[in-house]
Design a protein around this motif. Structure first.
Motif, PDB file in Angstrom:
ATOM      1  N   ALA A 111      47.321  42.578  34.682  1.00 10.54           N
ATOM      2  CA  ALA A 111      45.906  42.900  34.481  1.00 10.54           C
ATOM      3  C   ALA A 111      45.050  41.634  34.604  1.00 10.54           C
ATOM      4  CB  ALA A 111      45.707  43.552  33.119  1.00 10.54           C
ATOM      5  N   GLY A 112      45.559  40.506  34.088  1.00  9.00           N
ATOM      6  CA  GLY A 112      44.832  39.259  34.227  1.00  9.00           C
ATOM      7  C   GLY A 112      44.665  38.852  35.686  1.00  9.00           C
ATOM      8  N   LYS A 113      45.732  38.986  36.455  1.00 10.40           N
ATOM      9  CA  LYS A 113      45.647  38.668  37.890  1.00 10.40           C
ATOM     10  C   LYS A 113      44.742  39.648  38.618  1.00 10.40           C
ATOM     11  CE  LYS A 113      50.248  36.541  38.097  1.00 10.40           C
ATOM     12  NZ  LYS A 113      51.631  36.661  38.650  1.00 10.40           N
ATOM     13  N   GLY A 114      44.791  40.910  38.213  1.00 12.20           N
ATOM     14  CA  GLY A 114      43.908  41.904  38.810  1.00 12.20           C
ATOM     15  C   GLY A 114      42.455  41.598  38.534  1.00 12.20           C
ATOM     16  N   ALA A 115      42.160  41.148  37.319  1.00 12.75           N
ATOM     17  CA  ALA A 115      40.793  40.791  36.966  1.00 12.75           C
ATOM     18  C   ALA A 115      40.307  39.607  37.796  1.00 12.75           C
ATOM     19  CB  ALA A 115      40.720  40.466  35.479  1.00 12.75           C
ATOM     20  N   LEU A 116      41.189  38.632  38.025  1.00  9.91           N
ATOM     21  CA  LEU A 116      40.821  37.494  38.878  1.00  9.91           C
ATOM     22  C   LEU A 116      40.497  37.953  40.294  1.00  9.91           C
ATOM     23  CD1 LEU A 116      43.425  34.768  37.855  1.00  9.91           C
ATOM     24  CD2 LEU A 116      40.947  34.646  37.555  1.00  9.91           C
ATOM     25  N   ALA A 117      41.348  38.813  40.850  1.00  8.41           N
ATOM     26  CA  ALA A 117      41.129  39.291  42.217  1.00  8.41           C
ATOM     27  C   ALA A 117      39.819  40.068  42.316  1.00  8.41           C
ATOM     28  CB  ALA A 117      42.302  40.180  42.639  1.00  8.41           C
ATOM     29  N   TRP A 118      39.546  40.909  41.332  1.00  9.05           N
ATOM     30  CA  TRP A 118      38.304  41.702  41.359  1.00  9.05           C
ATOM     31  C   TRP A 118      37.082  40.793  41.239  1.00  9.05           C
ATOM     32  CZ3 TRP A 118      34.235  42.765  37.957  1.00  9.05           C
ATOM     33  CH2 TRP A 118      33.443  43.861  38.300  1.00  9.05           C
ATOM     34  N   GLY A 119      37.182  39.768  40.370  1.00 11.55           N
ATOM     35  CA  GLY A 119      36.071  38.842  40.212  1.00 11.55           C
ATOM     36  C   GLY A 119      35.763  38.099  41.495  1.00 11.55           C
ATOM     37  N   ARG A 120      36.802  37.745  42.228  1.00  9.61           N
ATOM     38  CA  ARG A 120      36.584  37.051  43.501  1.00  9.61           C
ATOM     39  C   ARG A 120      35.970  37.976  44.535  1.00  9.61           C
ATOM     40  NH1 ARG A 120      42.282  34.360  42.385  1.00  9.61           N
ATOM     41  NH2 ARG A 120      41.569  32.429  41.391  1.00  9.61           N
ATOM     42  N   GLU A 121      36.400  39.236  44.533  1.00  7.43           N
ATOM     43  CA  GLU A 121      35.819  40.208  45.460  1.00  7.43           C
ATOM     44  C   GLU A 121      34.330  40.388  45.196  1.00  7.43           C
ATOM     45  OE1 GLU A 121      37.932  43.856  45.048  1.00  7.43           O
ATOM     46  OE2 GLU A 121      39.822  43.048  45.818  1.00  7.43           O
ATOM     47  N   LYS A 122      33.933  40.316  43.933  1.00  6.71           N
ATOM     48  CA  LYS A 122      32.534  40.526  43.551  1.00  6.71           C
ATOM     49  C   LYS A 122      31.757  39.214  43.492  1.00  6.71           C
ATOM     50  CE  LYS A 122      33.200  44.891  43.126  1.00  6.71           C
ATOM     51  NZ  LYS A 122      32.627  45.829  44.116  1.00  6.71           N
ATOM     52  N   ASN A 123      32.376  38.131  43.996  1.00 11.72           N
ATOM     53  CA  ASN A 123      31.744  36.804  44.015  1.00 11.72           C
ATOM     54  C   ASN A 123      31.374  36.318  42.621  1.00 11.72           C
ATOM     55  OD1 ASN A 123      31.806  36.519  46.888  1.00 11.72           O
ATOM     56  ND2 ASN A 123      30.057  37.913  47.037  1.00 11.72           N
ATOM     57  N   ARG A 124      32.164  36.737  41.632  1.00 12.13           N
ATOM     58  CA  ARG A 124      31.938  36.248  40.276  1.00 12.13           C
ATOM     59  C   ARG A 124      32.853  35.064  39.962  1.00 12.13           C
ATOM     60  NH1 ARG A 124      30.578  41.588  36.605  1.00 12.13           N
ATOM     61  NH2 ARG A 124      29.296  42.626  38.171  1.00 12.13           N
ATOM     62  N   TRP A 125      33.750  34.800  40.884  1.00 18.31           N
ATOM     63  CA  TRP A 125      34.668  33.666  40.676  1.00 18.31           C
ATOM     64  C   TRP A 125      35.092  33.180  42.050  1.00 18.31           C
ATOM     65  CZ3 TRP A 125      35.422  30.469  37.046  1.00 18.31           C
ATOM     66  CH2 TRP A 125      36.555  29.656  37.019  1.00 18.31           C
ATOM     67  N   PRO A 126      34.970  31.887  42.332  1.00 17.59           N
ATOM     68  CA  PRO A 126      35.294  31.382  43.675  1.00 17.59           C
ATOM     69  C   PRO A 126      36.774  31.452  43.993  1.00 17.59           C
ATOM     70  CG  PRO A 126      34.881  29.573  42.143  1.00 17.59           C
ATOM     71  CD  PRO A 126      34.531  30.829  41.402  1.00 17.59           C
ATOM     72  N   GLU A 127      37.075  31.445  45.258  1.00 14.79           N
ATOM     73  CA  GLU A 127      38.470  31.370  45.681  1.00 14.79           C
ATOM     74  C   GLU A 127      39.053  30.022  45.256  1.00 14.79           C
ATOM     75  OE1 GLU A 127      40.402  33.528  47.080  1.00 14.79           O
ATOM     76  OE2 GLU A 127      38.894  35.106  47.340  1.00 14.79           O
ATOM     77  N   PRO A 128      40.354  29.991  44.911  1.00 17.97           N
ATOM     78  CA  PRO A 128      40.943  28.707  44.506  1.00 17.97           C
ATOM     79  C   PRO A 128      40.896  27.708  45.648  1.00 17.97           C
ATOM     80  CG  PRO A 128      42.640  30.371  44.903  1.00 17.97           C
ATOM     81  CD  PRO A 128      41.318  31.093  44.938  1.00 17.97           C
ATOM     82  N   VAL A 129      40.694  26.434  45.283  1.00 23.26           N
ATOM     83  CA  VAL A 129      40.645  25.371  46.288  1.00 23.26           C
ATOM     84  C   VAL A 129      42.048  25.096  46.782  1.00 23.26           C
ATOM     85  CG1 VAL A 129      40.033  22.970  46.684  1.00 23.26           C
ATOM     86  CG2 VAL A 129      38.611  24.380  45.173  1.00 23.26           C
ATOM     87  N   ALA A 130      42.220  25.004  48.098  1.00 20.56           N
ATOM     88  CA  ALA A 130      43.560  24.755  48.681  1.00 20.56           C
ATOM     89  C   ALA A 130      44.012  23.354  48.321  1.00 20.56           C
ATOM     90  CB  ALA A 130      43.489  24.935  50.189  1.00 20.56           C
TER      91      ALA A 130
END
Length: 407
Positions: free
Chosen positions: A388-407
């Motif tokens: 659920a935590g990983k799902g929340a991260l993915a959803w936040g990135r889809e909604k531009n509420r959290w940036p993609e991790p820096v490579a």
């Protein structure tokens, strides 16, 4: 991304760990004065973290929910659980049954280390606040010592547990909150629970609290070789918990069921009969059974509870090998170790986000699955919390509420 995790048990803390490790601002809120109360209770007799079973054998423990939980369990396997615990300074060992325990056996050292690490990652903890749902503006509502509080996070993770041991925090009140929001929730039912038996008063007064050791319990073609305990209300214990789901379903359908107990599983019926025949028939039943097998007083009492004890040696041997005990119901939901029922699979997507409430994720015992004791419960609770935590991260990135991790 601002995240509120409601529920400070293992699944909520697991979700908080994933989210805070990714840099989110995480607050864990619990209605109890401290975090992880049910985990501490579970660890009083030895904290069973997980089980060494892997693959199909492990998944089979989750019955109809196996396919649903498979991705989460693959992403956080039993070996991952051990690695996680040892990363908190808790070395582990595997018992003869495949159950995995921390060397300390207790939950308290692990929980203290876990909470300390979460705090170091910036997780905030708030206690004494009871979640009551959402207000008209979509904010989370909490009842606290100073009245109602409202919070509006970017993402919410619900980790409120099932409905057992309400005094430790999981009272199942959330079911009505979610039902009013259009979330499909299966009724909460006891799992890994005791069962009611209508004992005679004499048997109850003499044997309540007495263990049944080295027996095999069977029902519907399934067998469980483990201990059980006589209680004032009936029977409980690990041997019974392994059969709890089919027993519960049969009682709900038929009103009662007959459980069979093999009082001497290490002997076949021929050996039992042969040993009985060696003892003089004029001996009392108790002496005859004690000398021949031997059977303890509680086993003799169970034979008498089943009705007239057969005088024929062959019939008595068969009774000893398949003693009928009539179960008339489950023990109360609050006394169960865990619960069945909860948020149905169709109510969440593959990330454990509620379809009816975007941005709200659910994990742990709130989900509609069950498993026997033996490490399987905590394993899935932790695995779904992390998922659920990983799902929340993915959803936040889809909604531009959290940036993609820096490579």
């Amino acid at each position: 991304m601002n995240v509120v995790v409601i529920g400070g048990g293992p699944s909520g803390l697991a979700a908080a760990e994933v989210l805070s490790d990714a840099g989110c601002d995480v607050t864990v809120i619990d209605r109890m004065p401290t975090m992880g109360r049910k985990l501490l209770m579970a660890g009083r007799s030895g904290l069973n973290l997980t089980n060494v079973e892997m693959g199909p054998s492990l998944l089979g423990r989750y019955g109809a929910a196996a396919e649903w939980l498979a991705p989460a369990l693959a992403a956080f396997s039993p070996s991952d659980m051990v690695h996680w615990a040892e990363g908190l300074g808790q070395r582990c060992f595997t018992g003869s049954s495949g159950r995995v325990f921390p060397d300390a056996m207790k939950a308290s050292p692990l929980l203290r280390a876990w909470l300390r690490r979460l705090a170091e990652q910036g997780v905030q903890f708030r206690t004494g606040l009871r979640w009551t749902g959402w207000n008209a503006q979509g904010a989370l509502r909490f009842d606290g010592p100073t009245g109602e509080e409202c919070v509006t996070p970017d993402v919410t993770v619900l980790a409120l547990g099932g409905g057992s041991w309400a005094r430790l925090g999981s009272d199942g009140h959330w079911t009505q909150v979610l039902l009013t929001r259009g979330v499909s929730v299966a009724p909460l039912r006891p799992a890994n629970c005791g069962f009611r038996v209508e004992w005679s008063s004499a048997f109850r007064e003499r044997f309540a609290g007495t263990p049944l050791k080295r027996v095999t319990l069977s029902f519907g073609g399934e067998k469980s070789r483990a201990e059980a305990v006589i209680t004032e209300r009936g029977l409980e214990g690990g041997g019974l918990y392994a059969l709890a789901a089919p027993l519960r379903e049969a009682i709900e359908r038929d009103g009662e069921v007959v459980l069979r107990i093999d009082l001497r599983p290490d002997m076949d019926v021929t050996t039992v009969a042969e040993r009985l025949s060696r003892v003089r028939a004029r001996e009392s039943l108790s002496n005859r059974l004690r000398k021949a097998l031997p059977l303890p007083p509680v086993a003799v009492g169970l034979l008498r509870e089943a009705g007239e004890v057969p005088s024929d040696t062959g019939a008595l041997a068969h009774q000893i090998k398949a003693l009928p005990v009539r179960l008339v119901g489950t023990d109360t939901l609050d006394r169960a170790i865990s619960t069945a029922g909860g948020v149905r699979q169709e109510a969440v997507d593959q990330r454990f986000m509620l379809r009816a409430l975007p941005g709200v994720f659910v994990c742990g015992e709130m989900l509609d699955w069950e498993a026997p004791t033996g490490g399987y419960l905590l394993q899935a609770v932790m695995a779904t919390g992390r998922a659920a935590g990983k799902g929340a991260l993915a959803w936040g990135r889809e909604k531009n509420r959290w940036p993609e991790p820096v490579a």
